[in-house]
Design a protein around this motif. Structure first.
Motif, short mmCIF file in Angstrom:
data_model
loop_
_atom_site.label_atom_id
_atom_site.label_comp_id
_atom_site.label_asym_id
_atom_site.label_seq_id
_atom_site.Cartn_x
_atom_site.Cartn_y
_atom_site.Cartn_z
N THR A 1 1.45 -6.03 17.79
CA THR A 1 1.66 -5.14 18.58
C THR A 1 1.84 -3.72 17.86
OG1 THR A 1 2.20 -6.37 20.45
CG2 THR A 1 2.58 -4.03 20.86
N VAL A 2 2.83 -3.74 16.95
CA VAL A 2 3.26 -2.51 16.35
C VAL A 2 2.24 -1.96 15.46
CG1 VAL A 2 5.11 -1.64 14.39
CG2 VAL A 2 5.76 -2.90 16.41
N PHE A 3 1.41 -2.86 14.81
CA PHE A 3 0.46 -2.51 13.80
C PHE A 3 -0.83 -1.90 14.54
CE2 PHE A 3 3.14 -4.06 10.48
CZ PHE A 3 2.67 -3.49 9.44
N GLU A 4 -1.30 -2.22 15.79
CA GLU A 4 -2.08 -2.00 16.50
C GLU A 4 -2.05 -0.46 17.22
OE1 GLU A 4 -5.61 -3.15 17.70
OE2 GLU A 4 -5.21 -3.82 15.58
N LEU A 5 -0.62 -0.23 17.27
CA LEU A 5 -0.20 1.16 17.95
C LEU A 5 0.16 2.25 16.91
CD1 LEU A 5 1.99 -0.22 20.98
CD2 LEU A 5 -0.58 0.46 20.96
N LEU A 6 0.67 1.68 15.96
CA LEU A 6 1.15 2.87 14.82
C LEU A 6 0.31 2.73 13.39
CD1 LEU A 6 4.99 2.14 15.28
CD2 LEU A 6 3.45 3.84 16.36
N ASP A 7 0.19 3.81 12.82
CA ASP A 7 0.04 3.94 11.29
C ASP A 7 1.00 2.84 10.74
OD1 ASP A 7 0.29 5.27 8.47
OD2 ASP A 7 -1.88 5.58 9.24
N PRO A 8 -0.03 2.18 9.65
CA PRO A 8 0.67 1.00 8.80
C PRO A 8 1.92 1.59 8.06
CG PRO A 8 -1.67 0.76 8.83
CD PRO A 8 -1.43 1.83 9.55
N ALA A 9 1.95 2.95 7.48
CA ALA A 9 3.00 3.60 6.71
C ALA A 9 4.11 3.61 7.77
CB ALA A 9 2.61 4.94 6.49
N THR A 10 3.95 3.76 9.21
CA THR A 10 5.13 3.79 9.83
C THR A 10 5.47 2.47 10.62
OG1 THR A 10 4.57 6.09 10.67
CG2 THR A 10 6.04 4.92 12.05
N ALA A 11 4.42 1.72 10.64
CA ALA A 11 4.72 0.20 11.48
C ALA A 11 5.64 -0.55 10.62
CB ALA A 11 3.16 -0.36 11.81
N TRP A 12 5.38 -0.58 9.34
CA TRP A 12 6.48 -1.52 8.68
C TRP A 12 7.98 -1.38 8.68
CZ3 TRP A 12 9.62 -0.55 4.65
CH2 TRP A 12 9.32 0.95 4.13
N ARG A 13 8.17 0.12 8.92
CA ARG A 13 9.54 0.51 9.02
C ARG A 13 9.86 0.21 10.55
NH1 ARG A 13 11.43 3.64 5.10
NH2 ARG A 13 9.88 4.99 3.68
N VAL A 14 9.12 0.28 11.44
CA VAL A 14 9.43 -0.04 12.79
C VAL A 14 9.69 -1.59 12.90
CG1 VAL A 14 8.72 -0.25 15.38
CG2 VAL A 14 8.16 1.84 13.84
N MET A 15 9.00 -2.55 12.39
CA MET A 15 9.12 -3.79 12.25
C MET A 15 10.74 -4.11 11.85
SD MET A 15 7.03 -5.79 13.43
CE MET A 15 7.66 -7.28 12.80
N ALA B 1 0.91 -1.21 -0.09
CA ALA B 1 0.28 0.10 0.14
C ALA B 1 0.75 1.15 0.00
CB ALA B 1 -0.84 -0.11 1.12
N TYR B 2 1.96 1.37 0.74
CA TYR B 2 2.78 2.56 0.87
C TYR B 2 3.50 2.72 -0.34
CZ TYR B 2 6.41 5.61 2.69
OH TYR B 2 7.28 6.70 3.03
N PHE B 3 3.97 1.88 -1.20
CA PHE B 3 4.63 1.87 -2.44
C PHE B 3 3.72 1.83 -3.68
CE2 PHE B 3 8.40 0.69 0.30
CZ PHE B 3 9.14 2.11 0.05
N GLY B 4 2.78 1.40 -3.41
CA GLY B 4 1.80 1.19 -4.58
C GLY B 4 2.05 0.10 -5.49
N LEU B 5 2.30 -1.08 -4.80
CA LEU B 5 2.77 -2.41 -5.38
C LEU B 5 1.73 -3.14 -5.92
CD1 LEU B 5 5.93 -3.05 -3.20
CD2 LEU B 5 5.77 -1.45 -5.11
N ASN B 6 1.88 -3.87 -6.95
CA ASN B 6 1.08 -5.06 -7.30
C ASN B 6 1.39 -6.31 -6.60
OD1 ASN B 6 2.91 -6.11 -9.15
ND2 ASN B 6 2.46 -4.99 -10.86
N THR B 7 0.84 -7.76 -6.83
CA THR B 7 1.32 -8.93 -6.18
C THR B 7 2.60 -9.25 -6.94
OG1 THR B 7 -0.21 -9.99 -7.48
CG2 THR B 7 -1.16 -9.48 -5.40
N GLY B 8 2.93 -9.15 -8.09
CA GLY B 8 4.09 -9.43 -8.53
C GLY B 8 5.26 -8.86 -8.00
N GLN B 9 4.91 -7.47 -7.61
CA GLN B 9 6.24 -6.78 -7.16
C GLN B 9 6.45 -7.09 -5.75
OE1 GLN B 9 4.53 -2.84 -8.48
NE2 GLN B 9 6.33 -2.55 -9.39
N THR B 10 5.52 -7.11 -4.94
CA THR B 10 5.45 -7.57 -3.62
C THR B 10 6.02 -9.17 -3.43
OG1 THR B 10 3.18 -8.42 -3.48
CG2 THR B 10 3.59 -6.13 -2.71
N GLY B 11 5.83 -10.15 -4.23
CA GLY B 11 6.43 -11.41 -4.16
C GLY B 11 7.96 -11.31 -4.60
#
Length: 429
Positions: free
Chosen positions: A179-193, A61-71
């Motif tokens: 925990t991280v995704f419950e507490l933070l916005d997804p755009a920040t949470a993935w970086r924290v992970m 969602a953050y980078f606007g990727l399709n399933t091929g790019q994420t895979g």
């Protein structure tokens, strides 16, 4: 009353009172420290790997990727890990198991943290690939280190317990992710992970201070390399080992192609096609991981009783059946899906229990690191294309339908076993 003969472990301890945890006691003090280092290294290896699959929806969602790019993010990690694993195997034969272990752990921790700072999809792709350099080598080096302390009688279950740490790291990643995704916005949470991937750096300090190579194995490694002190890839392709190398790599391709297809895409499948929230997905993954942990331990005992080949073949067939059942349930059958999560996790993990002992027993000490590092990680690199295939086919088949590639991988594994010998009870030479 029957009595059990006294045996001596590689660590020099006397085996006088066999029991369910005799495998651990007979490692001796140095062997147990080596076990702790390998267990922790593989658990944190798992943790760092799963920071991506668990965050994949948010990253897409953050980078606007399709399933091929994420895979492709998962695939590049695994492809580069083939190079990292092969290099780590050579290093293990050249500079020793412990030094190679520290290098691999430090490498995957460093680049996992950098992934959290990636400004673009392309930079994340590069950094994730570099993370694979360390990720690829850790298991092979750690497994060899412990295998050389373990007795032939207990080697299967000992290495299975090391393998079980993958489920521990996976579980920790799910808890932190939820925990991280419950507490933070997804755009920040993935970086924290990704930033939490710095944890393995602490393990390097422990290994450096407490862990040593098995003395007998170290002596054999140096003696065996007297005429040529450096491990060479050419040696594992010479007559006598070439066939073993080919079929061991094919076996690793099938098993890891199946496994990483599921590990990469099940979280996305649960969210996108089953409509589960982060918390709901965490519940399913908890059951899946519980099954995985039990599978590792059960598979370890079976590999010492049934043999390496029979155990791997058994769980390859069962894993393929579970994949097909798990991904082809009708809509609204999420209760059944939850129940199937346990056997799916159990079977897809139990198949790995004999890998550490099996690959260690297929090669002599002088080239054990090279052989095990190459075959396991070549299989990982080729198997990496399975998740990519799922990503590219998901657009037309759906993620669930495309996961059939996982079942195909397990079929390849069964075929590969036909070209390999049974090694149960084999002493390391």
């Amino acid at each position: 009353m029957s009595t059990t003969p006294v045996t001596t472990s590689p660590a020099g301890d006397i085996d006088e009172d066999p029991g369910p945890f005799d495998w651990f006691r007979t490692l001796g003090p140095r062997g147990r420290r080596a076990f702790a280092g390998a267990f922790g290294g593989y658990a944190l290896d798992s943790y760092d790997f799963f920071t991506l699959p668990l965050s994949m929806v948010a990253i897409a969602a953050y980078f606007g990727l399709n399933t091929g790019q994420t895979g492709l993010l998962a695939t590049v990690t695994l492809v580069v890990s083939a190079v990292g694993g092969a290099v780590a195997g050579v290093l293990a034969d050249r500079i020793g198991r412990v030094k190679a272990l520290m290098i691999t752990v430090a490498t995957y921790a460093f680049f996992t943290v950098l992934c959290g700072f990636a400004p673009t999809y392309e930079s994340l792709l590069v950094l994730r690939g570099l993370q694979g350099l360390g990720f690829g080598g850790e298991w092979a080096v750690g497994a060899i280190l412990v295998a050389e302390y373990a007795s032939a009688k207990h080697r299967g279950r000992t290495l299975a317990f090391v393998q079980s740490s993958w489920a521990v790291g996976w579980a920790l990643a799910v808890v932190v992710n939820t925990t991280v995704f419950e507490l933070l916005d997804p755009a920040t949470a993935w970086r924290v992970m990704f930033w939490t991937g710095a944890l393995p750096a602490l393990l390097v300090l422990y290994v450096r201070k407490n862990v040593q190579d098995a003395p007998d194995a170290a002596a054999k490694r140096l003696t065996g390399r007297r005429g040529n002190p450096f491990a060479s890839f050419a040696e594992i392709f010479k007559p006598g080992l070439a066939k073993t190398t080919f079929f061991a790599a094919l076996l690793a391709t099938g098993v890891q192609g199946g496994y990483y297809t599921l590990a990469t895409w099940v979280p996305a499948y649960l969210k996108t096609e089953r409509g589960l929230t982060v918390v709901g997905t965490g519940g399913y993954l908890t059951v899946l991981i519980s099954g995985a942990f039990c599978g590792y331990l059960t598979g370890g005992f079976l590999t010492d009783r049934l043999g390496r080949k029979r155990t791997i073949a058994l769980f390859a067939v069962l894993s393929a059946a579970c994949v097909l059942a798990f991904t082809h349930l009708p809509a609204g059958a999420n209760g059944v899906l939850l129940a199937l999560s346990f056997p799916l996790g159990f079977c897809m993990s139990a198949i790995f229990s004999g890998f550490g002992s099996f690959l260690s027993e297929l090669y002599p000490t002088a080239v054990r690191g090279t052989g095990q590092g190459f075959t396991y990680n070549m299989g990982r690199g080729v198997g990496a294309f399975f998740p990519a295939l799922v990503g590219f086919m998901a657009g037309s088949w759906g993620v669930g339908g495309a996961l059939v590639f996982g079942a195909i991988g397990y079929g390849i594994a069964v075929i590969a076993l036909l070209g390999l010998p049974e090694t149960r009870g084999r002493e390391l030479v």
